[in-house]
Enzyme design. Structure first.
Site, PDB file in Angstrom:
ATOM      1  CB  VAL A 187      39.151 -10.796  -1.312  1.00 43.27           C
ATOM      2  CG1 VAL A 187      38.265 -12.012  -1.063  1.00 43.27           C
ATOM      3  CG2 VAL A 187      39.948 -10.984  -2.581  1.00 43.27           C
ATOM      4  CB  ALA A 225      37.747  -7.550   3.760  1.00 39.29           C
ATOM      5  CE  LYS A 226      45.592  -9.131   4.842  1.00 36.75           C
ATOM      6  NZ  LYS A 226      45.704  -9.201   6.320  1.00 36.75           N
ATOM      7  N   GLY A 227      42.984  -6.787   1.127  1.00 32.44           N
ATOM      8  CA  GLY A 227      43.272  -6.120  -0.137  1.00 32.44           C
ATOM      9  C   GLY A 227      44.758  -6.242  -0.408  1.00 32.44           C
TER      10      GLY A 227
END
Ligand code: NAD
Length: 417
Positions: free
Chosen positions: A60, A105-107
């Protein structure tokens, strides 16, 4: 936080509070309330026993107005797209508060890494990287470690991306080992930043840290480093815990010895016998001057907030206090230094790592630590000034600064086309 959907709701509520202070344009508020880009992937991995397992993962990107997006990759069985979105939004504000040129962001991948062999972990990481690789790039989106991932996982991500690019791209990921373009000081950066934030808060509250009693929950990267460094600066760490449980000794604990002898052992620090064993929840309620929750989220909520005896609570972990707990601590006069300020040292030194990678020119540890300390002090001062101006708490003040910087960048850039 009882459900993950609540985490996103919580992040949106926080945005709404900042938006009210800033009288943010409704359209801009809508833009910032949701991620800019979300990719959901399902991908197969052939496991060691020959069977195929399908994993679900996300990446994201919340907002790229201030620069490439930046955020860790979490491997955990409970992740979902809402939680990942909330964490991406918090990264946007965290980078903006530290005033580093990144968006958030983040994953994540829904997986219990304890059930994977090293080979399976590597294959899953390489396939996940390939599936979401179109979002990564040293000028577009730069991942880093988070819960369940580490320097080795970052090495595999860097290698996979580089194999496909046809040349080595160290700047595509941070938190790498030094040999692959990692930065001096990165491992200790978050804990070091937590201690700088604690020092600044103590100064402003008239608390002398020399001889002050400190309790730290968590003995991993953040907790162990914060405990070690705060002890070196004259405070006494009287309590600490890991996932197994905690230990307490009002005369102080030998943090270095605990670190070298007990970290990572099955019984954890509970194997140290010169202290009273306590549970993780009891630990939080013991008397101390400074409490640093540095393990997992939502450990202080409406059930135990009233029992907290610390004068200062410094959030090493992401989201250790629920909004209810926040309100209760405030009513009790306990001063809280919020996560997006207190634990930003990690992303700040990730930024230094990226800068060094892009320049192929590496700094000495002293330089990294001094620059980190300066940024942490500046961020703290800016948040404190904002809190005084609006007569509000540090969390709201930090959000106001973060949201305002992102909103200003968006307005100045204009909306394309
Ligand atoms: P880590 O995995 O290195 O350490 C976590 C520690 O918490 C371990 O000692 C573990 O035993 C303990 N723990 C696990 N479950 C627990 C429980 N139920 N009760 C008490 N202790 C428990 O992780 P870390 O990198 O130190 O991260 C800790 C927190 O800090 C997380 O919330 C993370 O998101 C946040 N954070 C980390 C960084 C970073 O650079 N590492 C940066 C910003 C924020």
């Amino acid at each position: 936080m009882s459900t993950h959907t609540n985490v996103l709701e919580m992040a949106r509520e926080q945005l709404a509070v900042a938006a009210r202070y800033l009288e943010l344009d409704a359209g801009l508020h809508t833009v910032l309330a949701s991620p800019q880009r979300t990719l959901i992937v399902r991908f197969p991995v052939v496991m060691d026993n020959g069977e195929v397992e399908v994993f679900e993962g996300y990446r994201v990107q919340h907002n790229a107005s201030r620069g490439p997006t930046k955020g860790g990759i979490r491997y955990h069985p409970d992740v979902d797209v809402d939680e990942t979105s909330a964490l991406a939004m918090w990264m946007t504000w965290k980078c903006a508060v530290a005033n580093i040129p990144y968006g958030g962001a983040k994953g994540s991948v829904k997986v219990d890494t304890k059930k994977l062999s090293r080979r399976e972990l590597e294959k899953m990481t390489r396939r996940y990287t390939t599936e979401i690789g179109q979002m990564f790039g040293q000028y577009s989106d730069i991942p880093a470690p988070d819960i369940g991932t580490n320097a080795q996982v970052m090495s595999w991500i860097m290698d996979t991306y580089s194999m496909q690019a046809g040349h080595t791209v160290p700047g595509v990921v941070t938190g790498k080992p030094i040999e692959l373009g990692g930065s001096e000081g990165r491992v200790e950066a978050t804990g070091r930043g937590v201690v700088v934030a604690t020092e600044e808060a103590a100064k402003s509250r008239g608390l002398n840290l020399n001889g002050a009693k400190v309790i730290v929950q968590g003995f991993g990267n953040v907790g162990a480093t914060a405990a070690k460094l705060i002890q070196e600066s004259g405070a006494i760490v009287v309590g600490i815990s890991d996932a197994v449980g905690g230990i307490y000794n009002e005369n102080g604990l030998p943090i270095r010895e605990l670190f070298t002898r007990y970290q990572g052992r099955e019984g954890g620090i509970r194997e140290y016998k010169e202290a009273q064993p306590v549970s993780n929840s009891e630990l939080l309620e013991l008397p101390c001057d400074v409490l640093i929750p540095a393990a997992i989220s939502a450990v202080i909520d409406e059930r135990n907030a009233d029992k907290i005896q610390a004068r200062l609570v410094v959030e090493g972990a992401n989201g250790p206090l629920t909004p209810d707990a926040d309100r209760i601590l405030q009513d009790k006069g306990i001063f809280v230094v919020p996560d997006i300020l207190a634990n930003s040292g990690g992303v700040v030194v990730s930024y230094f790592e990226w800068v060094q990678d892009l320049q192929n020119f590496f700094w000495e540890e002293n330089e990294v630590n001094n620059k980190l300390t300066r940024i942490m002090r500046n961020s703290y001062a800016a948040v404190e000034t904002m809190a005084k101006a609006h007569k509000t708490d540090l969390r709201t003040a930090a959000l106001i600064i973060g949201v305002k910087r992102v909103a200003d960048a968006t307005i100045k850039r204009g909306i394309f086309p």
